[in-house]
Design an enzyme around this catalytic site. Structure first.
Site, PDB file in Angstrom:
ATOM      1  N   ASP A  89      -0.835  -1.170   1.888  1.00  0.00           N
ATOM      2  CA  ASP A  89      -1.780  -1.042   0.996  1.00  0.00           C
ATOM      3  C   ASP A  89      -3.154  -1.751   1.415  1.00  0.00           C
ATOM      4  OD1 ASP A  89      -3.207  -0.430  -1.542  1.00  0.00           O
ATOM      5  OD2 ASP A  89      -1.607  -1.444  -2.742  1.00  0.00           O
ATOM      6  N   ASP A  93      -3.476   5.509  -8.248  1.00  0.00           N
ATOM      7  CA  ASP A  93      -2.783   4.836  -9.080  1.00  0.00           C
ATOM      8  C   ASP A  93      -2.692   5.234 -10.445  1.00  0.00           C
ATOM      9  OD1 ASP A  93      -2.163   2.677  -7.387  1.00  0.00           O
ATOM     10  OD2 ASP A  93      -3.949   1.383  -8.148  1.00  0.00           O
TER      11      ASP A  93
HETATM   12  C1  GLA Z   1      -2.536  -1.131  -5.483  1.00  0.00           C
HETATM   13  C2  GLA Z   1      -1.656  -0.043  -5.348  1.00  0.00           C
HETATM   14  C3  GLA Z   1      -0.694   0.033  -6.338  1.00  0.00           C
HETATM   15  C4  GLA Z   1       0.211  -1.143  -6.267  1.00  0.00           C
HETATM   16  C5  GLA Z   1      -0.819  -2.611  -6.245  1.00  0.00           C
HETATM   17  C6  GLA Z   1      -0.010  -3.864  -6.002  1.00  0.00           C
HETATM   18  O1  GLA Z   1      -3.471  -1.139  -6.795  1.00  0.00           O
HETATM   19  O2  GLA Z   1      -2.543   1.152  -5.364  1.00  0.00           O
HETATM   20  O3  GLA Z   1       0.409   1.152  -6.276  1.00  0.00           O
HETATM   21  O4  GLA Z   1       0.861  -1.324  -5.242  1.00  0.00           O
HETATM   22  O5  GLA Z   1      -1.990  -2.435  -5.555  1.00  0.00           O
HETATM   23  O6  GLA Z   1      -0.972  -4.991  -6.272  1.00  0.00           O
END
Ligand code: GLA
Length: 747
Positions: free
Chosen positions: A498, A568
């Site tokens: 990420d 997300d």
């Molecule tokens: C980001 C990612 C999510 C999750 C969060 C965790 O927003 O896109 O899928 O992994 O971080 O903090």
């Protein structure tokens, strides 16, 4: 087979692809390269004519209007002389000269497995700068991969590069160009936009240090008069393989010609080439098709499956700061065949469970094990623990940078949970965000100078975190060693990588005065180097790219991962649109899509479980809901749908995609996938207005004279009838969200 044809007498080259051609040639006694053609096939014998037309003096009227400006399209535009187009290259030499003048210095053609590469060398006439333009064509495809390599080929002072594009694409003469591109934001990535190019420049870019959710480095161009549609018409498309700040410029020059050029963003960027240094710029791929936007997408998908996804190092060298010693493996690719996959064809994506929406930071060994048991019951193949497993990570204010399991949450480390997940028949995956640090972390307390910053200036926080200066060799070494240890000590088979904030204050005070603006490209070069080294050292591990959702999706990162996190936003109805945009450029196999809870955590929208599944089945299927709150009936339905997905997975993930109906035009979307004898239709509709939904949907890409059997109903239909009259859609109340999944097999 693709080929490169060189007409020596005409001084021109013709790149022959499956059903497309690209041509350029020498001009002005070898001091310039002129673009000649990008589009439909051209006979070899016609190449000399094209070259002659390009060499003809400009009509007097045009000359009066333009002077030498815009006289002929430069294949790669050096800043120097009477050139006022967006430059491809700007360089400053040791004596203060700030213009490039070059001469042709040779060419080579080579074969790499299923690809042919043409390289053309240009040398500055008075300074030690050499530029090699590369063109790679792939057997069976219409994609032309282009890039440029800059070399300091002498002694003496450095050459400072101020702008260096990967490629410059000229469109045929004629006006009325229409540009399509992808834009968005958090929770709403890959939205398709369209504009008309008028005189001047239209710029798409990221200055954030990562690809970005706001704009994606992909485009199509077509001409309004011939207006391409989903299944017909001429379309030119391009996609840049770069995961840092990038820039694409679409410019209608004063002569009326349009060119699209781009590469790493020149904003706040400069790169000092020392004697012997080489800068291999990222690749910028392009394709032409006469089959409309659908054919353009299908070509991108097939080519990415064959030559991009998870293929590893493309030899872009933008990171001389990282010394290789502790990168304990050689490049993953066979030198004789740089595009040969080191890991074979991309495997089908496993059905994945991710616990983020279920538990957020409230991660415990027992809680994750309970979810894993339910996930296994559903038929999940890979169980992924997201954020919250490490350091003091109980919320987003602490812990980033401390990549050891939390002692409170995992007193025995991760291994017992991994063992349980493996015993349940699933692979284990883990979330990391290696480029980030919370000020409240042991890492930051030990190394406050490891983040990008300017002395005496604010260190801007976003989501309470700062960005590690990955341009630093010590940070790159730490990152590699930390992740290598994590993967060595634990049986981890999937990594979700990420990056939840962009760069800011891109300073490295110790480097002040020594090429400080290189950090933009060195960060990405080192990111690639770390992932490449991890993949080489841990060939059993698969990777997903995520950046607050789909903020790092591009051909550069796709070489290094198997899949990306699309958004997300897991609301299935919003996803239909996000996914439709995604598939314009990137394949379904890479598009991770989870089924989550209803009502959705973000939008509050309630949707039937089957609808949520049918939307997520359009890509690489995952589940991300809180299974502990799902009823037995829901769990049973989910298990059935996952089993159904496994049956059609090769068709979805490897098939040809036809976007039959678009949610951009109404509340009904449908995608059809064709692979071998199998055809899968997925359709989704919203509640309003009822009359907008058709009763039947016409299929595409079938054999007219073949009968197809509906696996569900057993009914048989002729391909011709399915394409002419279509398949009846289920009748449902107009006030509800509905969806359909139909699997047809050639009889
Ligand atoms: C980001 C990612 C999510 C999750 C969060 C965790 O927003 O896109 O899928 O992994 O971080 O903090």
């Amino acid at each position: 087979m693709t080929g490169i044809w060189h007409d020596d007498a005409a001084g021109a080259w013709l790149v022959e692809m499956r059903s497309t051609a690209y041509a350029f040639g020498l001009a002005d006694d070898g001091t310039a390269l002129r673009h000649l053609h990008w589009g439909a096939p051209v006979a070899r014998a016609a190449l000399a004519d094209l070259a002659a037309a390009a060499a003809e003096p400009m009509p007097r009227q045009e000359r009066r209007l333009l002077g030498k400006t815009g006289e002929r399209p430069d294949e790669y535009v050096p800043w120097g002389g009477l050139r006022y187009d967006e430059p491809s290259l700007r360089a400053e030499f040791g004596d203060g000269t700030r213009s490039v003048e070059w001469r042709f210095a040779g060419h080579r053609v080579s074969r790499q497995g299923p690809a042919t590469t043409l390289e053309v060398d240009l040398a500055d006439t008075g300074h030690p700068l050499r530029v090699t333009l590369a063109y790679r064509a792939y057997d069976g495809f219409d994609v032309l991969d282009r890039w440029a390599t800059l070399r300091h080929a002498g002694d003496g002072p450095p050459v400072v590069i101020g702008q260096a594009h990967s490629a410059n694409w000229w469109l045929p003469p004629g006006g009325g160009w229409r540009l399509r591109y992808l834009h968005g934001g958090w929770g709403g990535e890959t939205q398709l936009a369209q504009t008309h190019l008028t005189p001047g420049k239209f710029v798409l870019e990221s200055r954030r240090g990562l690809t970005s959710q706001q704009l994606n480095p992909w485009f199509t161009l077509d001409q309004e008069e011939a207006a391409a549609t989903e299944e017909a018409g001429e379309v030119w498309s391009g996609a840049l393989a770069w995961s840092g700040s990038w820039k694409l410029v679409f410019e209608a020059n004063p002569g009326g010609r349009v060119h699209a050029c781009g590469g790493v963003n020149d904003f706040d960027w400069a790169y000092r080439l020392e004697p012997g240094d080489e800068l291999v710029l990222p690749r910028f791929a392009g394709l032409y098709t006469a089959g409309g936007f659908g054919a353009a997408s299908r070509e991108w998908h097939a080519w990415q499956l064959a030559h991009v996804l998870g293929r590893g190092d493309d030899r872009s060298r933008l990171s001389a700061h990282v010394p290789p010693p502790s990168f304990r493996t050689a490049p993953r690719t066979d030198p004789a065949s740089p595009d040969r996959p080191a890991r074979g064809e991309p495997a089908l994506r496993p059905v994945l469970y991710n616990s983020w929406e279920a538990t957020t930071f409230d991660v415990t060994e027992a809680g994750q094990a309970r979810l894993a048991e339910l996930a296994a019951r559903l038929g999940i193949e890979c169980f992924v623990v997201d954020d919250g497993w490490f350091g003091q990570r109980n919320n987003d204010r602490a812990g980033l940078g401390d990549w050891t399991p939390s002692r409170e949450k995992f007193p025995r480390g991760l291994r017992p949970l991994i063992g349980r997940v493996n015993d349940l028949g699933m692979r284990f995956g883990l979330w990391v965000e290696p480029e980030m640090v919370n000020p409240d972390s042991d890492l930051y307390r030990a190394h406050p100078d490891w983040v990008y910053h300017f002395d005496g200036r604010t260190r801007s926080l976003q989501r309470n975190q700062l960005v590690l200066n990955l341009a630093r060799p010590d940070v790159a070494q730490w990152m590699l060693a930390t992740l290598d240890r994590l993967l060595t000590e634990n049986h981890i088979e999937f990594v979700k990588w990420d990056m939840n904030r962009p760069l800011s204050e891109p300073g490295w005070p110790a480097q002040a005065g020594i090429d400080p603006e290189r950090v933009w490209t060195d960060h990405v070069g080192n990111l690639y180097a770390v992932i490449d080294a991890l993949r080489a050292a841990h060939p059993g591990v698969e990777f997903e790219s995520c950046a607050s959702g789909g903020g790092r999706v591009d051909l550069g990162i796709l070489r290094r991962v198997e899949q990306v996190w699309t958004s997300d936003n897991t609301d299935a109805w919003d996803r239909v649109k996000i996914q439709e945009g995604f598939t314009q450029a990137y394949p379904a196999q890479a598009m991770m899509a989870w089924v989550t809870d209803s009502p959705n955590f973000l939008t509050g929208r309630e949707l039937p479980l089957s609808f949520r599944f049918h939307v997520a089945m359009a890509g690489a299927l995952g589940v991300g809901g809180d299974l502990l709150r799902w009823s037995d009936a829901e769990l049973a339905e989910a298990a059935e749908l996952i089993a159904a997905y496994k049956g059609i997975r090769p068709v979805i993930q490897r098939g040809r995609l036809y976007r039959l109906a678009s949610v951009l035009r109404g509340p009904f979307g449908a995608s059809q996938y064709v692979a071998g004898d199998d055809v899968v239709l997925l359709g989704w509709w919203g509640p309003e207005p009822c009359a907008a939904r058709p009763a039947r949907i016409r299929l595409a890409g079938l054999d007219a004279d073949t009968r197809y059997r509906d696996v569900g109903s057993g009914e048989r239909h002729w391909g011709s009838a399915l394409m002419a009259e279509g398949l009846a859609l289920p009748e449902e109340k107009a006030s509800t969200f509905g969806s359909t999944l139909v699997h047809l097999v050639r009889d």
